[in-house]
Design a protein around this motif. Structure first.
Motif, PDB file in Angstrom:
ATOM      1  N   UNK A  36       1.168  -0.701   0.086  1.00  0.00           N
ATOM      2  CA  UNK A  36      -0.241  -0.150  -0.347  1.00  0.00           C
ATOM      3  C   UNK A  36       0.931   1.267  -0.158  1.00  0.00           C
ATOM      4  N   UNK A  37       1.916   0.778   0.743  1.00  0.00           N
ATOM      5  CA  UNK A  37       2.910   2.048   0.799  1.00  0.00           C
ATOM      6  C   UNK A  37       2.804   2.241  -0.701  1.00  0.00           C
ATOM      7  N   UNK A  38       3.790   1.416  -1.371  1.00  0.00           N
ATOM      8  CA  UNK A  38       4.459   1.400  -2.613  1.00  0.00           C
ATOM      9  C   UNK A  38       3.515   1.685  -3.660  1.00  0.00           C
ATOM     10  N   UNK A  39       1.923   1.270  -3.576  1.00  0.00           N
ATOM     11  CA  UNK A  39       1.432   1.736  -4.558  1.00  0.00           C
ATOM     12  C   UNK A  39       0.824   3.773  -4.745  1.00  0.00           C
ATOM     13  N   UNK A  40       1.155   3.947  -2.993  1.00  0.00           N
ATOM     14  CA  UNK A  40       1.039   5.247  -2.727  1.00  0.00           C
ATOM     15  C   UNK A  40       2.062   6.458  -3.156  1.00  0.00           C
ATOM     16  N   UNK A  41       3.020   6.114  -3.030  1.00  0.00           N
ATOM     17  CA  UNK A  41       4.246   6.720  -3.558  1.00  0.00           C
ATOM     18  C   UNK A  41       4.244   6.498  -5.100  1.00  0.00           C
ATOM     19  N   UNK A  42       4.418   5.655  -5.502  1.00  0.00           N
ATOM     20  CA  UNK A  42       3.602   5.599  -6.800  1.00  0.00           C
ATOM     21  C   UNK A  42       2.348   6.330  -8.356  1.00  0.00           C
ATOM     22  N   UNK A  43       1.420   7.000  -6.758  1.00  0.00           N
ATOM     23  CA  UNK A  43       0.189   7.257  -7.353  1.00  0.00           C
ATOM     24  C   UNK A  43       0.435   9.464  -6.775  1.00  0.00           C
ATOM     25  N   UNK A  44       1.435   9.576  -6.368  1.00  0.00           N
ATOM     26  CA  UNK A  44       1.148  10.543  -5.296  1.00  0.00           C
ATOM     27  C   UNK A  44       2.263  11.497  -7.169  1.00  0.00           C
ATOM     28  N   UNK A  45       2.041  12.192  -6.739  1.00  0.00           N
ATOM     29  CA  UNK A  45       2.922  13.051  -8.138  1.00  0.00           C
ATOM     30  C   UNK A  45       3.942  13.862  -7.466  1.00  0.00           C
ATOM     31  N   UNK A  46       5.087  13.944  -8.039  1.00  0.00           N
ATOM     32  CA  UNK A  46       5.982  14.442  -7.880  1.00  0.00           C
ATOM     33  C   UNK A  46       6.473  14.009  -7.359  1.00  0.00           C
ATOM     34  N   UNK A  47       6.775  11.553  -6.422  1.00  0.00           N
ATOM     35  CA  UNK A  47       7.292  11.521  -6.077  1.00  0.00           C
ATOM     36  C   UNK A  47       7.931  10.385  -6.461  1.00  0.00           C
ATOM     37  N   UNK A  48       8.070  10.200  -8.346  1.00  0.00           N
ATOM     38  CA  UNK A  48       8.559   9.413  -8.954  1.00  0.00           C
ATOM     39  C   UNK A  48       9.174  10.990 -10.378  1.00  0.00           C
ATOM     40  N   UNK A  49      10.626   9.919 -10.988  1.00  0.00           N
ATOM     41  CA  UNK A  49      10.890  10.579 -12.392  1.00  0.00           C
ATOM     42  C   UNK A  49       9.657  10.264 -13.183  1.00  0.00           C
ATOM     43  N   UNK A  50      11.069  10.615 -14.217  1.00  0.00           N
ATOM     44  CA  UNK A  50      10.111  10.416 -15.602  1.00  0.00           C
ATOM     45  C   UNK A  50       9.233   8.951 -15.875  1.00  0.00           C
TER      46      UNK A  50
END
Length: 146
Positions: free
Chosen positions: A88-102
């Motif tokens: 769940x935490x990693x899904x939240x990371x992937x879905x939150x804008x600005x958390x990942x690079x392009x």
């Protein structure tokens, strides 16, 4: 619980328990921020009051931490619970804008605090997949030591 599970469960359980204890007195603004991030993964939490969400999150983390620390809780079950939590935490990371690079995987500086939780998913997998060795039928075994 196997001896090899103790370091995995002890370190992870203490870390999560401490995190839950730290969220007990979460102010409304902080709880609302966490709730907004969680709502990207679990939309129904957006209907909760922020303070209620903060308490629920605190209790959930304390419960998971305690389950990991309790030797009578089977490792596979504790690992499954940890897997759901870390997933769940990693899904939240992937879905939150600005958390990942392009590329959508590698974290930005802002995303590192959530992306680092991938270690918990690895520990969950180790607890779930580790099994006792089953003797092979007809295989020679070492004689018992008297």
């Amino acid at each position: 619980m196997r001896l090899s599970h103790i370091p995995l469960r002890l370190t992870t359980g203490a870390f999560i328990l401490n995190s839950g204890l730290g969220k007990r007195g979460l102010d409304g603004e902080s709880a609302a921020g966490m709730q907004g991030m969680a709502a990207r993964v679990f939309p129904p939490v957006s209907k909760m009051e922020p303070e209620a969400f903060g308490k629920m999150l605190s209790y959930a983390e304390m419960g998971l931490g305690a389950a990991l620390l309790a030797p009578f809780v089977p490792s596979r079950f504790a690992g499954l619970c940890l897997g759901v939590f870390s997933g769940s935490l990693l899904t939240m990371y992937r879905k939150t804008p600005g958390m990942t690079m392009e590329d959508g995987i590698r974290p930005t500086q802002q995303g590192v605090p959530l992306a680092k939780d991938v270690w918990m998913l690895g520990i969950a997998a180790a607890l779930i997949l580790d099994r006792k060795r089953v003797p092979v039928r007809g295989a020679k075994t070492a004689p018992a030591v008297k």
